[in-house]
Design a protein around this motif. Structure first.
Motif, PDB file in Angstrom:
ATOM      1  N   VAL A  91      30.585   1.424  26.040  1.00 17.09           N
ATOM      2  CA  VAL A  91      29.424   1.551  26.314  1.00 17.09           C
ATOM      3  C   VAL A  91      28.593   2.842  27.041  1.00 17.09           C
ATOM      4  O   VAL A  91      28.954   2.234  28.581  1.00 17.09           O
ATOM      5  N   SER A  92      27.848   3.403  26.804  1.00 16.92           N
ATOM      6  CA  SER A  92      26.818   3.847  27.748  1.00 16.92           C
ATOM      7  C   SER A  92      25.880   3.522  28.149  1.00 16.92           C
ATOM      8  O   SER A  92      25.172   2.207  27.359  1.00 16.92           O
ATOM      9  N   LEU A  93      24.935   3.524  29.172  1.00 12.86           N
ATOM     10  CA  LEU A  93      24.256   2.098  29.953  1.00 12.86           C
ATOM     11  C   LEU A  93      22.900   2.866  30.798  1.00 12.86           C
ATOM     12  O   LEU A  93      23.414   4.273  31.047  1.00 12.86           O
ATOM     13  N   THR A  94      21.884   2.629  30.351  1.00 12.08           N
ATOM     14  CA  THR A  94      20.640   2.683  30.599  1.00 12.08           C
ATOM     15  C   THR A  94      21.088   2.825  32.363  1.00 12.08           C
ATOM     16  O   THR A  94      22.336   1.951  32.819  1.00 12.08           O
ATOM     17  N   LYS A  95      20.361   3.783  33.655  1.00  6.97           N
ATOM     18  CA  LYS A  95      20.662   3.207  35.057  1.00  6.97           C
ATOM     19  C   LYS A  95      20.427   1.713  35.182  1.00  6.97           C
ATOM     20  O   LYS A  95      20.354   1.109  35.598  1.00  6.97           O
ATOM     21  N   LYS A  96      18.915   0.674  34.432  1.00  5.07           N
ATOM     22  CA  LYS A  96      18.372  -0.100  35.461  1.00  5.07           C
ATOM     23  C   LYS A  96      19.325  -0.716  34.008  1.00  5.07           C
ATOM     24  O   LYS A  96      19.625  -2.062  35.242  1.00  5.07           O
ATOM     25  N   GLU A  97      19.833  -0.647  33.536  1.00  5.67           N
ATOM     26  CA  GLU A  97      21.549  -1.721  32.660  1.00  5.67           C
ATOM     27  C   GLU A  97      22.590  -1.516  33.635  1.00  5.67           C
ATOM     28  O   GLU A  97      23.483  -2.971  33.841  1.00  5.67           O
ATOM     29  N   ALA A  98      22.680  -0.726  34.182  1.00  6.31           N
ATOM     30  CA  ALA A  98      24.034  -0.617  34.756  1.00  6.31           C
ATOM     31  C   ALA A  98      23.511  -1.198  36.341  1.00  6.31           C
ATOM     32  O   ALA A  98      24.611  -2.363  36.914  1.00  6.31           O
ATOM     33  N   ASP A  99      22.456  -1.241  36.710  1.00  2.00           N
ATOM     34  CA  ASP A  99      22.111  -1.443  38.240  1.00  2.00           C
ATOM     35  C   ASP A  99      22.072  -3.021  37.503  1.00  2.00           C
ATOM     36  O   ASP A  99      22.098  -4.499  39.162  1.00  2.00           O
ATOM     37  N   ILE A 100      21.561  -4.295  36.703  1.00  2.00           N
ATOM     38  CA  ILE A 100      21.780  -5.284  36.577  1.00  2.00           C
ATOM     39  C   ILE A 100      23.193  -5.674  36.401  1.00  2.00           C
ATOM     40  O   ILE A 100      23.094  -6.870  37.033  1.00  2.00           O
ATOM     41  N   ILE A 101      23.665  -4.867  35.922  1.00  2.00           N
ATOM     42  CA  ILE A 101      25.345  -5.636  35.695  1.00  2.00           C
ATOM     43  C   ILE A 101      26.343  -5.366  36.705  1.00  2.00           C
ATOM     44  O   ILE A 101      26.929  -6.961  36.767  1.00  2.00           O
ATOM     45  N   GLU A 102      25.677  -4.417  38.145  1.00  2.00           N
ATOM     46  CA  GLU A 102      26.491  -4.347  39.514  1.00  2.00           C
ATOM     47  C   GLU A 102      25.632  -5.749  39.917  1.00  2.00           C
ATOM     48  O   GLU A 102      26.327  -6.037  40.232  1.00  2.00           O
ATOM     49  N   THR A 103      24.605  -5.583  39.732  1.00  2.00           N
ATOM     50  CA  THR A 103      23.968  -6.953  40.395  1.00  2.00           C
ATOM     51  C   THR A 103      25.215  -8.251  40.015  1.00  2.00           C
ATOM     52  O   THR A 103      25.277  -9.153  41.125  1.00  2.00           O
ATOM     53  N   LEU A 104      25.185  -8.648  38.724  1.00  2.00           N
ATOM     54  CA  LEU A 104      26.084  -9.903  38.161  1.00  2.00           C
ATOM     55  C   LEU A 104      26.560  -9.785  38.680  1.00  2.00           C
ATOM     56  O   LEU A 104      27.851 -10.906  39.105  1.00  2.00           O
ATOM     57  N   MET A 105      27.399  -8.424  38.056  1.00  2.00           N
ATOM     58  CA  MET A 105      29.730  -8.789  39.202  1.00  2.00           C
ATOM     59  C   MET A 105      29.012  -9.040  40.360  1.00  2.00           C
ATOM     60  O   MET A 105      30.115  -9.698  40.505  1.00  2.00           O
TER      61      MET A 105
END
Length: 235
Positions: A153-167
Motif C-alpha cells: 500500500v502507498s502511504l502519505t509522509k505523515k502515515e509513514a512517520d507514524i508507522i515508523e515510530t510505532l515500529m
C-alpha cells in the motif's frame, strides 16, 4: 544550494517571500503558471515548496496531492485560513507544516530550515535506503510504501512517520507526545484531532493489507503496534 518554490498568487506576498528567502542564499522560484504547476515543479525540482491554499482553478490541497504522487519534498502551506480543519486538511493532503497569514518572515525561515534539516540535513537518514521490518511487515519510508508479504500500500509522509515510530517503539507504547514530536516538532500547538485523524488513516492502511487490530490504543499513554493475521498475533 537548496531550491525553494513559492506557489502564491498574491504578487506582493510572493515578491516579499522571494526577496527575503534569497537573502539567506537559497535558489528561489516564484510559480506564475497556476494551471501547469507540476510542469514547473518537475523542471525546477525544488527541495521545498511554500504553497498557498487559495489559488486559481485548483486549490493548494489539490496541488499538494499531485506533488505527493512524485515527491516527498517538504511542503509548507501558507494561508490566511485560520480554521483548525484547514490545518488538518493541509496535513491530511500531504503537507508538512502550516503557517497562517499574516506571518513573520523569521518564522517562515525557521520552518524552512527545520523542514530542510529533517528531509536532507542532520536529521535525515543517511546512506542506503532504510527498510524497517517486523514479522513480515516491511516499511520503506523513502518510497512511502508499506508491505506485508506480497501486498503493498502507498502511504502519505505523515502515515509513514507514524508507522515508523510505532515500529521503532515496538513492543513498547509510542506515546502521543512521541508521535506529535516526530510529526510536528516545530509547531507550538497541534489540534488533538489531527493526530486522531492520522491514526485512523494508518489503521485503514493496515486493514488494506489484511492486518486487523494493528494499532492498539493504550488509554492515557498512546499507541502500540500489533501485527495480526490468520488468528495469530506478533506483538
Amino acid at each position: 544550494m537548496e531550491k525553494i518554490m513559492i506557489v502564491e498568487d498574491d504578487l506582493k506576498i510572493a515578491d516579499y517571500l522571494n526577496t527575503y528567502i534569497e537573502k539567506y542564499g537559497y535558489d528561489v522560484l516564484k510559480a506564475d503558471d497556476f494551471e501547469k504547476l507540476m510542469d514547473v515543479f518537475r523542471k525546477f525540482q525544488p527541495d521545498l515548496v511554500l504553497l498557498d491554499i487559495n489559488l486559481p482553478r485548483f486549490d493548494g490541497f489539490y496541488w499538494c496531492r499531485q506533488i505527493r504522487l512524485e515527491s516527498i519534498c517538504p511542503v509548507i502551506f501558507i494561508s490566511a485560513r485560520t480554521g483548525e480543519m484547514d490545518q488538518v486538511m493541509a496535513l491530511e493532503n500531504g503537507g508538512d507544516d502550516f503557517i497562517t497569514k499574516p506571518f513573520h518572515p523569521d518564522v517562515v525561515m525557521a520552518k524552512i530550515r527545520s523542514q530542510l534539516r529533517r528531509a536532507y540535513g542532520e536529521y535525515a537518514a543517511q546512506g542506503n535506503e532504510r527498510i524497517l521490518q517486523k514479522e513480515g511487515l516491511k516499511l520503506l519510508p523513502e518510497r512511502l510504501e508499506l508491505r506485508f508479504h506480497d501486498d503493498v500500500v502507498s502511504l502519505t509522509k505523515k502515515e509513514a512517520d507514524i508507522i515508523e515510530t510505532l515500529m521503532n517503539r515496538h513492543p513498547r507504547v509510542a506515546g502521543r507526545e512521541d508521535l506529535l514530536e516526530k510529526l510536528w516538532d516545530d509547531q507550538v500547538y497541534v489540534d488533538e484531532n489531527t493526530l486522531n485523524v492520522n491514526i485512523t488513516r494508518v489503521r485503514k492502511k493496515f486493514q488494506e493489507l489484511g492486518i486487523t487490530g494493528a494499532v492498539e490504543t493504550v488509554r492515557g499513554a498512546g499507541y502500540r503496534l500489533h501485527v495480526t493475521w490468520n488468528g495469530a498475533e506478533e506483538s
